[in-house]
Scaffold this motif. Structure first.
Motif, mmCIF file in Angstrom:
data_model
loop_
_atom_site.group_PDB
_atom_site.id
_atom_site.type_symbol
_atom_site.label_atom_id
_atom_site.label_comp_id
_atom_site.label_asym_id
_atom_site.label_seq_id
_atom_site.Cartn_x
_atom_site.Cartn_y
_atom_site.Cartn_z
ATOM 1 N N THR A 1 36.399 -86.145 -40.882
ATOM 2 C CA THR A 1 35.804 -86.265 -39.547
ATOM 3 C C THR A 1 36.826 -86.246 -38.422
ATOM 4 N N LYS A 2 37.947 -86.904 -38.614
ATOM 5 C CA LYS A 2 38.902 -87.047 -37.512
ATOM 6 C C LYS A 2 39.985 -85.976 -37.500
ATOM 7 N N LEU A 3 40.349 -85.455 -38.656
ATOM 8 C CA LEU A 3 41.424 -84.475 -38.712
ATOM 9 C C LEU A 3 40.912 -83.043 -38.874
ATOM 10 N N GLU A 4 39.858 -82.878 -39.669
ATOM 11 C CA GLU A 4 39.335 -81.531 -39.915
ATOM 12 C C GLU A 4 38.216 -81.156 -38.954
ATOM 13 N N GLY A 5 37.707 -82.133 -38.201
ATOM 14 C CA GLY A 5 36.696 -81.849 -37.186
ATOM 15 C C GLY A 5 35.275 -81.703 -37.698
ATOM 16 N N ARG A 6 35.007 -82.145 -38.909
ATOM 17 C CA ARG A 6 33.636 -82.074 -39.433
ATOM 18 C C ARG A 6 32.790 -83.160 -38.778
ATOM 19 N N THR A 7 31.505 -82.914 -38.718
ATOM 20 C CA THR A 7 30.589 -83.937 -38.197
ATOM 21 C C THR A 7 30.367 -84.980 -39.279
ATOM 22 N N ASN A 8 29.832 -86.133 -38.868
ATOM 23 C CA ASN A 8 29.519 -87.182 -39.841
ATOM 24 C C ASN A 8 28.496 -86.676 -40.860
ATOM 25 N N ALA A 9 27.542 -85.871 -40.388
ATOM 26 C CA ALA A 9 26.524 -85.324 -41.292
ATOM 27 C C ALA A 9 27.155 -84.380 -42.313
ATOM 28 N N GLU A 10 28.072 -83.527 -41.884
ATOM 29 C CA GLU A 10 28.734 -82.597 -42.806
ATOM 30 C C GLU A 10 29.580 -83.345 -43.830
ATOM 31 N N ALA A 11 30.333 -84.323 -43.354
ATOM 32 C CA ALA A 11 31.178 -85.097 -44.269
ATOM 33 C C ALA A 11 30.322 -85.880 -45.253
ATOM 34 N N GLY A 12 29.216 -86.437 -44.765
ATOM 35 C CA GLY A 12 28.315 -87.191 -45.631
ATOM 36 C C GLY A 12 27.659 -86.310 -46.677
ATOM 37 N N ALA A 13 27.232 -85.132 -46.267
ATOM 38 C CA ALA A 13 26.587 -84.207 -47.211
ATOM 39 C C ALA A 13 27.546 -83.817 -48.334
ATOM 40 N N ALA A 14 28.825 -83.703 -48.023
ATOM 41 C CA ALA A 14 29.811 -83.304 -49.035
ATOM 42 C C ALA A 14 30.004 -84.372 -50.106
ATOM 43 N N VAL A 15 29.791 -85.639 -49.735
ATOM 44 C CA VAL A 15 30.033 -86.724 -50.704
ATOM 45 C C VAL A 15 28.780 -87.514 -51.053
ATOM 46 N N GLY A 16 27.618 -87.096 -50.500
ATOM 47 C CA GLY A 16 26.361 -87.762 -50.837
ATOM 48 C C GLY A 16 26.105 -89.046 -50.066
ATOM 49 N N LEU A 17 26.566 -89.131 -48.840
ATOM 50 C CA LEU A 17 26.323 -90.305 -48.005
ATOM 51 C C LEU A 17 25.525 -89.897 -46.776
ATOM 52 N N SER A 18 24.840 -90.866 -46.206
ATOM 53 C CA SER A 18 24.110 -90.587 -44.967
ATOM 54 C C SER A 18 25.092 -90.504 -43.807
ATOM 55 N N GLU A 19 24.634 -89.915 -42.717
ATOM 56 C CA GLU A 19 25.459 -89.797 -41.521
ATOM 57 C C GLU A 19 25.893 -91.176 -41.025
ATOM 58 N N GLY A 20 24.967 -92.128 -41.049
ATOM 59 C CA GLY A 20 25.269 -93.494 -40.616
ATOM 60 C C GLY A 20 26.303 -94.167 -41.503
ATOM 61 N N ALA A 21 26.189 -93.953 -42.815
ATOM 62 C CA ALA A 21 27.149 -94.554 -43.750
ATOM 63 C C ALA A 21 28.552 -93.999 -43.513
ATOM 64 N N VAL A 22 28.634 -92.716 -43.199
ATOM 65 C CA VAL A 22 29.939 -92.103 -42.906
ATOM 66 C C VAL A 22 30.512 -92.724 -41.639
ATOM 67 N N LYS A 23 29.690 -92.849 -40.628
ATOM 68 C CA LYS A 23 30.137 -93.417 -39.357
ATOM 69 C C LYS A 23 30.676 -94.832 -39.552
ATOM 70 N N VAL A 24 29.953 -95.649 -40.310
ATOM 71 C CA VAL A 24 30.383 -97.026 -40.573
ATOM 72 C C VAL A 24 31.676 -97.036 -41.385
ATOM 73 N N SER A 25 31.759 -96.197 -42.409
ATOM 74 C CA SER A 25 32.949 -96.161 -43.256
ATOM 75 C C SER A 25 34.183 -95.732 -42.465
ATOM 76 N N VAL A 26 34.037 -94.712 -41.638
ATOM 77 C CA VAL A 26 35.157 -94.243 -40.818
ATOM 78 C C VAL A 26 35.581 -95.339 -39.842
ATOM 79 N N HIS A 27 34.609 -95.978 -39.210
ATOM 80 C CA HIS A 27 34.925 -97.050 -38.257
ATOM 81 C C HIS A 27 35.682 -98.181 -38.944
ATOM 82 N N ARG A 28 35.205 -98.598 -40.101
ATOM 83 C CA ARG A 28 35.862 -99.688 -40.837
ATOM 84 C C ARG A 28 37.263 -99.275 -41.296
ATOM 85 N N GLY A 29 37.402 -98.039 -41.710
ATOM 86 C CA GLY A 29 38.720 -97.557 -42.133
ATOM 87 C C GLY A 29 39.712 -97.565 -40.986
#
Length: 187
Positions: free
Chosen positions: A139-167
């Motif tokens: 999301t931050k380096l490759e410029g993918r959206t949260n939805a795209e990143a989530g779809a690649a690993v089987g997570l929802s857009e919201g779960a990606v957003k929370v995970s990135v924020h926590r990281g």
């Protein structure tokens, strides 16, 4: 020299392992490239160019254990060469005049700083669990959206957003207050 990066880097890695033949070949190749680099910048000052080539090779030899094998060798060598040239100009109190048609080379992009930044970010992300680091990279380096990143690993857009924020919050906590403020806008 940048075109020769893979071969030169391979020679350097072998040399760092103790292969004397690879080191001799590396030095011979770098001598050729550095001579051209210095002659292009110094013109007819062949003796100065040869001295700078030797100074650069000696500096490279002394600092060879500071070379990060995951980074481009040519950027590391050119950084050493550039500093040697600057020192040479300072010692000689030279003020170079560059024809306008050659000025583009003066503003060429420095490869060392981006390479060092990539290494630093990679080291920071290595502190995180691999899945979280992968989401930050996506999301931050490759410029993918949260939805795209989530779809690649089987997570929802919201779960990606929370995970990135926590990281990012976790990285900020490990950096400390001074570093976190300067890094916050960059990650």
């Amino acid at each position: 020299m940048i075109d020769a990066e893979p071969a030169l880097r391979a020679l350097m890695l072998e040399a760092l392992k103790g292969d004397q033949r690879a080191y001799a070949t590396l030095l011979a190749e770098l001598t050729r490239h550095l001579r051209a680099y210095y002659l292009h910048r110094l013109g007819d000052a062949r003796d100065d160019a040869e001295d700078l080539v030797q100074d650069t090779l000696i500096a490279m030899h002394r600092r060879r254990d500071s070379y990060d094998p995951s980074q481009p060798l040519t950027a590391w060598v050119y950084a050493i060469a550039r500093y040697r040239l600057i020192d040479h100009f300072r010692r000689r109190k030279v003020r170079a005049a560059v024809p306008l048609e050659d000025a583009g080379a003066l503003f060429a992009e420095d490869e060392l700083e981006p390479a060092m930044a990539r290494r630093d970010v990679s080291r920071l992300l290595d502190r995180l669990p691999p899945a979280r680091a992968a989401l930050i990279r996506a999301t931050k380096l490759e410029g993918r959206t949260n939805a795209e990143a989530g779809a690649a690993v089987g997570l929802s857009e919201g779960a990606v957003k929370v995970s990135v924020h926590r990281g990012l919050k976790s990285l900020a906590a490990t950096l400390g207050p001074e570093d976190a403020q300067s890094e916050e806008g960059e990650l």
